[in-house]
Scaffold this active site. Structure first.
Site, PDB file in Angstrom:
ATOM      1  N   SER A 160       0.811  -1.218   0.000  1.00 39.36           N
ATOM      2  CA  SER A 160       0.000   0.000   0.000  1.00 39.36           C
ATOM      3  C   SER A 160       0.841   1.264   0.000  1.00 39.36           C
ATOM      4  O   SER A 160       0.310   2.352  -0.108  1.00 39.36           O
ATOM      5  CB  SER A 160      -0.901   0.012   1.244  1.00 39.36           C
ATOM      6  OG  SER A 160      -0.105   0.172   2.398  1.00 39.36           O
ATOM      7  N   GLY A 161       2.139   1.136   0.142  1.00 40.70           N
ATOM      8  CA  GLY A 161       3.006   2.304   0.174  1.00 40.70           C
ATOM      9  C   GLY A 161       3.063   2.969   1.530  1.00 40.70           C
ATOM     10  O   GLY A 161       3.701   3.994   1.692  1.00 40.70           O
ATOM     11  N   CYS A 162       2.413   2.364   2.559  1.00 45.18           N
ATOM     12  CA  CYS A 162       2.368   3.041   3.844  1.00 45.18           C
ATOM     13  C   CYS A 162       3.576   2.739   4.706  1.00 45.18           C
ATOM     14  O   CYS A 162       3.815   3.403   5.699  1.00 45.18           O
ATOM     15  CB  CYS A 162       1.102   2.650   4.620  1.00 45.18           C
ATOM     16  SG  CYS A 162       1.107   0.938   5.186  1.00 45.18           S
ATOM     17  N   GLY A 163       4.350   1.726   4.371  1.00 42.63           N
ATOM     18  CA  GLY A 163       5.540   1.424   5.136  1.00 42.63           C
ATOM     19  C   GLY A 163       5.280   0.604   6.366  1.00 42.63           C
ATOM     20  O   GLY A 163       6.180   0.371   7.160  1.00 42.63           O
TER      21      GLY A 163
END
Length: 460
Positions: free
Chosen positions: A294-297
């Site tokens: 999701s790209g949220c890390g």
């Protein structure tokens, strides 16, 4: 474990009339009972006796005793505390545990949090304090010398400042703050209320505000004893969340997911469920290879402790004022080419301290837009410390952490923050401004006093 005093006196600093609130705050009701009643109940859970210092509310519940200020009336909260200390000294109490009547909810286990060697007070909430009774004479002399500031007394008596990381305490200074506290209570674990300052762009005035904020915590999901992922979520309906997550991940079919067990620990939740044996190899493989899709890390971190790893505070100090923030907000739209064309892209801008947009990057993902901006700053050799970031996004914990780790001293977002975003901004000493609109913005964290209130609270 901290050694507890053998006898503790609970003292409620009730004050008097409030010009901002319009009446005696002690009598104001929250959850069907007066603020004074809530304070008395909280202290009777921890102390041998409770006294009410000052105030005019007639109904004092549970046999609490009312004391008049010492050495005279009208000395603010320290006059009430002085009366409580004298009462404690004369009646053989070891210490006074003080709480203000207008700050709620009162933290659980307050005595255990504060008790120890010498006096102590909660950081940012100085009237929640632990005061050995032998300080009565020293406080009276302090007041007679003309010092009424709570901070001056804390410094004079050498009180320890104790960090507090529990549920946010709301200072009920206005009816709107009380209304926010009531609405928060109705939402349960889904929301919290944070004190903030509303910044007016037209004249630069800064006034108190209370903001209801959605709660965000890490939820570690385990299947059949295997750590699968840590997701950031609001801690309500977690059984539904884990069940739906399992189905949407394709890990099981309907009616194949066992009972979800929940455990609160270490600032988050652990959710455990059993899947069919046929799903275990896939769970094990995904747990080994899962990346941040999701790209949220956060996805793929199998430890709540890792998700909340300590932040190194930002060393730089911002120098922007309200006019600079407004200037950047007003100019941002003209730089958003992808956003104007599609209406479906986030933007992250780096702005000078006078509000000039120096660099902007866009992406369908808000986290990606910020990563692109940080990368561009580095590749172009622009000093991260000499400006602030403006985001066309909700202020989440991940965005705060990315900003702090890159040493950028101030973050402005056009939408609201989560509880964890505010907490992490405080930890990282990041100046945080949210809900930035054309006319106003909310200052949620201001560690360097960049936006001092136009009207100071009467406390301290």
């Amino acid at each position: 474990m901290t050694e507890q005093p053998s006898r503790a006196l609970g003292a409620i600093l009730a004050g008097g009339q409030s010009s901002r609130f319009g009446s005696d705050k002690s009598a104001a009701e929250w959850q069907g009972a007066s603020l004074l009643s809530h304070s008395v109940r909280a202290l009777f859970d921890e102390c041998d006796e409770v006294v009410v210092c000052g105030g005019s509310h007639e109904d004092i519940p549970q046999s609490a005793v009312r004391l008049q200020d010492i050495p005279e009336r009208g000395l603010g909260p320290l006059g009430g505390l002085c009366a409580a200390l004298a009462h404690a000294r004369d009646r053989g109490f070891d210490a006074v545990l003080s709480v203000p009547v207008d700050a709620h909810p009162v933290p659980d286990g307050l005595l255990e949090r504060l008790a120890g060697s010498g006096p102590a007070a909660l950081h940012r909430h100085w009237l929640f304090g632990f005061w050995p009774s032998d300080l009565a004479g020293a406080l009276e002399e302090h007041l007679k010398a003309g010092s009424r500031s709570v901070l001056s007394w804390i410094e004079a008596c050498g009180a320890r400042m104790v960090e507090y990381t529990g549920r946010e305490i709301v200072n009920v200074n206005t009816p709107s703050a009380l209304e926010a506290l009531e609405r928060m209570s109705a939402l349960g674990a889904a929301a919290d209320v944070y004190g903030a300052y509303e910044l007016c762009f037209e004249d630069g005035r800064v006034g108190e505000a209370a903001r209801i904020v959605p709660v965000e915590v890490p939820v570690a999901i385990e299947y059949n004893g295997i750590g699968y992922a840590v997701m950031m979520a609001t801690p309500t309906d977690l059984e539904d969340f884990v069940t739906g997550f399992s189905l949407s991940e394709g890990l099981a079919s309907r009616n194949q997911i066992g009972e979800v067990s929940l455990f609160e620990t270490g600032g988050g939740w652990i959710a455990r469920a059993n899947l069919p044996a046929s799903s275990v190899p896939r769970v094990a493989e995904r747990a080994r290879s899962r990346v941040s899709e999701s790209g949220c890390g956060i996805c793929g971190i199998d430890s709540i402790a890792a998700a909340l790893s300590p932040l190194q505070p930002v060393a730089a100090q911002p120098r922007a004022d309200h006019a600079a923030v407004h200037r950047a907000l007003s100019a941002m739209r003209s730089h958003q080419e992808l956003g104007r064309a599609t209406g479906a892209a986030h933007a992250a801008a780096f702005c000078s301290f006078d509000g000039e947009i120096m660099l902007l990057r866009e992406d369908v993902g808000r986290h990606n837009a910020l990563d692109k901006l940080i990368g561009a700053l580095d590749r172009q050799g622009i000093d991260h410390e000499q400006g602030f970031v403006l985001l066309s996004a909700r202020c989440s914990q991940e965005l705060v952490e990315k900003t702090v780790r890159c040493g950028i001293p101030m973050l402005v977002t056009i939408s609201a923050p989560s509880t964890l975003a505010i907490q992490r901004a405080r930890e990282g000493r990041l100046t945080l401004i949210t809900l930035a609109r054309s006319d106003t913005a909310l200052v949620m964290n201001d560690p360097h006093g960049l936006f001092p209130p136009s009207r100071r609270s009467a406390k301290g």
